[in-house]
Design an enzyme around this catalytic site. Structure first.
Site, PDB file in Angstrom:
ATOM      1  N   ASP A  99       0.913  -0.944   0.113  1.00 30.18           N
ATOM      2  CA  ASP A  99      -0.438  -0.164  -0.025  1.00 30.18           C
ATOM      3  C   ASP A  99       1.490   1.262   0.075  1.00 30.18           C
ATOM      4  O   ASP A  99       1.754   1.262   0.439  1.00 30.18           O
ATOM      5  CB  ASP A  99      -1.045   0.119   1.225  1.00 30.18           C
ATOM      6  CG  ASP A  99      -2.612   0.086   1.023  1.00 30.18           C
ATOM      7  OD1 ASP A  99      -3.134  -0.424   1.273  1.00 30.18           O
ATOM      8  OD2 ASP A  99      -2.922   2.331  -0.046  1.00 30.18           O
ATOM      9  N   ASP A 206      -2.704   4.421  -2.482  1.00 29.69           N
ATOM     10  CA  ASP A 206      -3.789   5.347  -1.372  1.00 29.69           C
ATOM     11  C   ASP A 206      -3.863   6.785  -1.947  1.00 29.69           C
ATOM     12  O   ASP A 206      -2.934   7.661  -2.276  1.00 29.69           O
ATOM     13  CB  ASP A 206      -3.221   5.351  -0.198  1.00 29.69           C
ATOM     14  CG  ASP A 206      -4.260   5.878   1.228  1.00 29.69           C
ATOM     15  OD1 ASP A 206      -5.128   4.895   0.909  1.00 29.69           O
ATOM     16  OD2 ASP A 206      -3.482   6.742   1.199  1.00 29.69           O
ATOM     17  N   GLU A 264      -5.935   3.928  -5.988  1.00 29.73           N
ATOM     18  CA  GLU A 264      -7.575   4.613  -4.998  1.00 29.73           C
ATOM     19  C   GLU A 264      -7.798   5.922  -5.972  1.00 29.73           C
ATOM     20  O   GLU A 264      -7.538   7.272  -4.932  1.00 29.73           O
ATOM     21  CB  GLU A 264      -7.202   4.669  -3.546  1.00 29.73           C
ATOM     22  CG  GLU A 264      -8.448   5.066  -2.907  1.00 29.73           C
ATOM     23  CD  GLU A 264      -8.958   4.870  -1.630  1.00 29.73           C
ATOM     24  OE1 GLU A 264      -7.893   5.438  -1.117  1.00 29.73           O
ATOM     25  OE2 GLU A 264      -9.498   4.672  -0.632  1.00 29.73           O
ATOM     26  N   HIS A 339     -10.983  -2.697   2.907  1.00 27.55           N
ATOM     27  CA  HIS A 339     -10.822  -2.283   4.345  1.00 27.55           C
ATOM     28  C   HIS A 339     -11.483  -1.723   5.165  1.00 27.55           C
ATOM     29  O   HIS A 339     -11.666  -1.160   6.164  1.00 27.55           O
ATOM     30  CB  HIS A 339     -10.033  -2.160   4.864  1.00 27.55           C
ATOM     31  CG  HIS A 339      -8.229  -1.251   4.165  1.00 27.55           C
ATOM     32  ND1 HIS A 339      -8.621  -1.150   2.530  1.00 27.55           N
ATOM     33  CD2 HIS A 339      -8.871   0.048   4.741  1.00 27.55           C
ATOM     34  CE1 HIS A 339      -8.229   0.598   2.586  1.00 27.55           C
ATOM     35  NE2 HIS A 339      -8.230   1.060   3.605  1.00 27.55           N
ATOM     36  N   ASP A 340     -12.148  -0.887   3.950  1.00 26.35           N
ATOM     37  CA  ASP A 340     -12.988   1.095   4.124  1.00 26.35           C
ATOM     38  C   ASP A 340     -14.574   0.285   4.292  1.00 26.35           C
ATOM     39  O   ASP A 340     -15.087   1.638   4.169  1.00 26.35           O
ATOM     40  CB  ASP A 340     -12.154   1.648   3.316  1.00 26.35           C
ATOM     41  CG  ASP A 340     -11.007   2.644   3.449  1.00 26.35           C
ATOM     42  OD1 ASP A 340     -10.787   2.896   2.786  1.00 26.35           O
ATOM     43  OD2 ASP A 340     -10.388   1.999   4.881  1.00 26.35           O
TER      44      ASP A 340
HETATM   45  O1  TEU Z   1      -8.612   6.461   1.812  1.00 25.07           O
HETATM   46  C1  TEU Z   1      -8.918   7.135   1.253  1.00 25.07           C
HETATM   47  C2  TEU Z   1     -11.015   8.058   1.271  1.00 25.07           C
HETATM   48  O2  TEU Z   1     -11.033   8.469   1.004  1.00 25.07           O
HETATM   49  C3  TEU Z   1     -11.508   7.264   2.483  1.00 25.07           C
HETATM   50  O3  TEU Z   1     -12.331   8.470   3.490  1.00 25.07           O
HETATM   51  C4  TEU Z   1     -12.408   6.572   2.160  1.00 25.07           C
HETATM   52  O4  TEU Z   1     -13.029   7.084   1.004  1.00 25.07           O
HETATM   53  C5  TEU Z   1     -13.495   6.226   3.108  1.00 25.07           C
HETATM   54  O5  TEU Z   1     -12.727   5.938   3.963  1.00 25.07           O
HETATM   55  C6  TEU Z   1     -14.337   5.285   2.158  1.00 25.07           C
HETATM   56  O6  TEU Z   1     -15.555   5.307   3.775  1.00 25.07           O
HETATM   57  C7  TEU Z   1      -7.896   5.619   2.468  1.00 25.07           C
HETATM   58  C8  TEU Z   1      -7.679   4.585   2.635  1.00 25.07           C
HETATM   59  O7  TEU Z   1      -8.629   3.486   1.987  1.00 25.07           O
HETATM   60  C9  TEU Z   1      -8.476   4.908   4.480  1.00 25.07           C
HETATM   61  O8  TEU Z   1      -8.305   3.000   4.794  1.00 25.07           O
HETATM   62  C10 TEU Z   1      -7.630   5.704   4.379  1.00 25.07           C
HETATM   63  O9  TEU Z   1      -7.947   6.138   6.048  1.00 25.07           O
HETATM   64  C11 TEU Z   1      -7.125   6.783   4.016  1.00 25.07           C
HETATM   65  O10 TEU Z   1      -7.353   6.744   2.538  1.00 25.07           O
HETATM   66  C12 TEU Z   1      -6.080   7.987   4.629  1.00 25.07           C
HETATM   67  O11 TEU Z   1      -5.048   7.444   4.474  1.00 25.07           O
END
Ligand code: TEU
Length: 573
Positions: A99, A206, A264, A339-340
């Site tokens: 990542d 990311d 992403e 994971h989000d």
């Molecule tokens: O997520 C980027 C992001 O835009 C997040 O706000 C995402 O849209 C949201 O969590 C969706 O519900 C990345 C990573 O995947 C996330 O785990 C990190 O918290 C974030 O960047 C900051 O690095």
């Protein structure tokens, strides 16, 4: 689109290091724990592992706040452990991507510690510092009205040097200043080349469209100042120098290696704009994640004001992102968990005991028929589901949902209706649902940890009935259905991975019917997204329908009715 490369034909399995397998008994997952499961991973039939951040970090955002790109979070292990994981993957023909989190660092990173010592420090300009604005009555205010993705202002006041610094995410995640070429070079060396030299095969990048901020950092166009969070701000995304920065990243470092990058790319609904990032002749990224599917139902003012969605909405976004690369040299991705996100069985089908397994298999069947690189998230292969609805906010750990819960409830004056609506939204959309310990078996704490006090995060109450061990030797388990679907995806890769997509009966709110085609080969996928039996419309394609697979035993495919949460793939010839 038809060019054959490893990152197009390969399926990616995402591992979240904190929650995969604890080998030391401290209650937290670790790299040796992952290594102990490498044969399980190989047997799944996946080809690439994406490892979420394992770097040194104070863990405010579960490792997406990195304090040293060239070191490993001590409880996860060491750089040598990651090197062992790289070689263990490669010895099994599995590639490993890491990542890449380079929009921001942790506030504990040496670079930021230096930058914040004084306005004259050589690294001051490695981050985004600005003086305060002052209101009418001399009240100190942030430089603009931007809100963080994690609630509150996107600016943090620094008493020492009397300026604010920008953080699109947590205050412990200061944004790097990509306008500074010296900073960019340090990022390429430390975060990217350091690991490429160790043999990693690429990166999941990311927040890949947030590095270039709008010049002058203007206020966001907030129409209603009463809205605490502006809609996930398009202001931060796709800034004017984004493509320049990504081209430079390729030219200066990535192109020297055989790598894959998947970006992403949130908040970019315009397909033409997305294509500018992924055209293979203008190398910036090999592919990107689009979030329309996983964003379904999120509130307009904030994700955690869930508004629901219709099946026709889901079908429309699938069709959009399956079809937009047709006729181009670009590539796409297929995923419905990471994971989000909340768990897909709970979000898009049914996690009730009588339906959750069939739902998981139907979603496996649908995803394995999708064009593009397929991503499977840890636990999706055994049909893990969202945490039970009786968990309280105290059972949750994620900064994003907890910050929003606290700010929304406080702002409403502790209105129980607000609290309940946000809690219901977290129960569906919370990022923590993906971060419960992986469920390996029916022993204490789902076989994830030997720690007698359990894991860093509460284990799912259903782990005794949803776990790897109980599914490995059960022929009709979710796990074995995923393995079957992944092998069919390879057997019919032209159709499933490279084929064109066409939806049918798209306004139907009960069933999803689509065709895949490649040359003269054609397949039809039909899915019933309800618990009730549903007739489905056989698309008007000429040829004989031959059932390839159903997620329901004993179906021969001639039936014109689908059972509850039944999915079928037909070959048409
Ligand atoms: O997520 C980027 C992001 O835009 C997040 O706000 C995402 O849209 C949201 O969590 C969706 O519900 C990345 C990573 O995947 C996330 O785990 C990190 O918290 C974030 O960047 C900051 O690095």
């Amino acid at each position: 689109v038809t060019e054959r490369v490893w990152w197009k034909d390969g399926t990616v399995y995402q591992i979240y290091p904190a929650s995969y397998k604890d080998s030391t008994g401290d209650g937290l997952g670790d790299i040796p724990g992952i290594i102990s499961k490498i044969d399980y991973i190989k047997d799944l039939g996946v080809d690439i592992v994406w490892l979420s951040p394992m770097y040194e970090s104070p863990q405010y955002d579960m490792g997406y706040d990195i304090s040293n790109y060239e070191a490993v979070h001590a409880p996860y292990g060491t750089v040598a452990d990651v090197e062992a994981l790289i070689s263990d993957c490669h010895s099994r023909g599995i590639r490993l991507i890491l990542d890449l989190v380079i929009n921001h660092t942790s506030d504990q990173h040496a670079w930021f510690k230096e930058s914040r010592t004084s306005k004259m420090n050589a690294k001051r300009d490695w981050y985004i510092w600005r003086p305060a604005r002052y209101g009418a009555e001399g009240r100190r205010m942030p430089p603009n009205n931007w809100r963080s993705f994690f609630s509150g202002s996107a600016w943090q006041w620094d008493e020492e040097t009397q300026e604010y610094y920008l953080h699109l995410f947590a205050e412990q995640q200061p944004d790097l200043n990509w306008e500074n070429p010296v900073t960019r070079k340090a990022i390429y060396d430390s975060a990217i080349e350091f690991w490429l030299k160790k043999g990693v095969d690429g990166f999941r990048v990311d927040t890949v469209n947030m590095y270039s901020k709008p010049p002058g950092l203007p206020d966001a166009p907030i129409s209603d100042p009463g809205v605490f969070e502006q809609p996930a701000s398009m202001l931060f995304c796709n800034g004017p120098r984004m493509h320049e920065f990504l081209r430079e990243m390729n030219q200066l470092v990535l192109n020297k290696y055989d790598t894959m990058t998947v970006g992403e790319l949130p908040h970019t609904p315009d397909t033409a704009h997305v294509l500018r990032y992924i055209g293979s002749n203008d190398r910036q990224l090999d592919m990107v994640f689009q979030f329309d599917i996983v964003d379904l139902g999120q509130g307009k003012t904030n994700k955690y004001q869930f508004e629901g969605y219709a099946l026709s909405d889901l079908k429309a976004v699938v069709e959009k992102w399956q079809s937009f690369i047709a006729g181009t040299d670009a590539w796409t991705t297929a995923f419905c968990e990471n994971h989000d996100q909340g768990r897909s069985v709970s979000r898009y089908a049914s996690d009730l005991p009588q339906w959750r397994e069939r739902s998981a298999k139907m979603l496996a069947l649908m995803m394995c028929a999708m064009t593009g690189t397929l991503f499977v998230y840890q636990g999706q292969e055994i049909g893990m589901i969202n945490a039970p609805k009786d968990w309280s906010i105290e059972d949750y750990k994620d900064i994003e949902s907890i910050n929003y819960y606290n700010s929304a409830v406080a702002r409403s004056g502790n209105d129980p209706a607000v609290r309940d609506h946000v809690m219901k939204s977290i129960q569906i959309l919370g990022r923590d649902h993906a971060r419960l310990p992986m469920q390996w078996d029916a022993t204490a704490y789902s076989g994830f940890t030997t720690n007698k006090n359990g894991a860093w995060m509460r284990t799912h109450d259903e782990y005794k009935s949803i776990n790897v061990a109980s599914q490995l030797n059960k022929s009709d388990s979710v796990l074995n259905f995923w393995k079957k679907m992944l092998s069919l995806r390879k057997e019919y890769k032209d159709l499933f991975i490279h084929g064109s997509f066409k939806g049918f009966d798209m306004t139907n709110e009960k069933t999803f019917v689509f065709a895949k085609a490649f040359g003269k080969d054609k397949a039809i996928v039909v899915c019933n997204f309800t618990a009730e039996e549903q007739k489905f419309e056989r698309p008007g394609v000429n040829g004989k329908f031959e059932l390839l697979i159903s997620n329901v035993e004993g179906v021969d495919g001639t039936e014109s009715v689908l059972k509850g949460y039944e999915g079928r793939v037909y070959l048409v010839n």
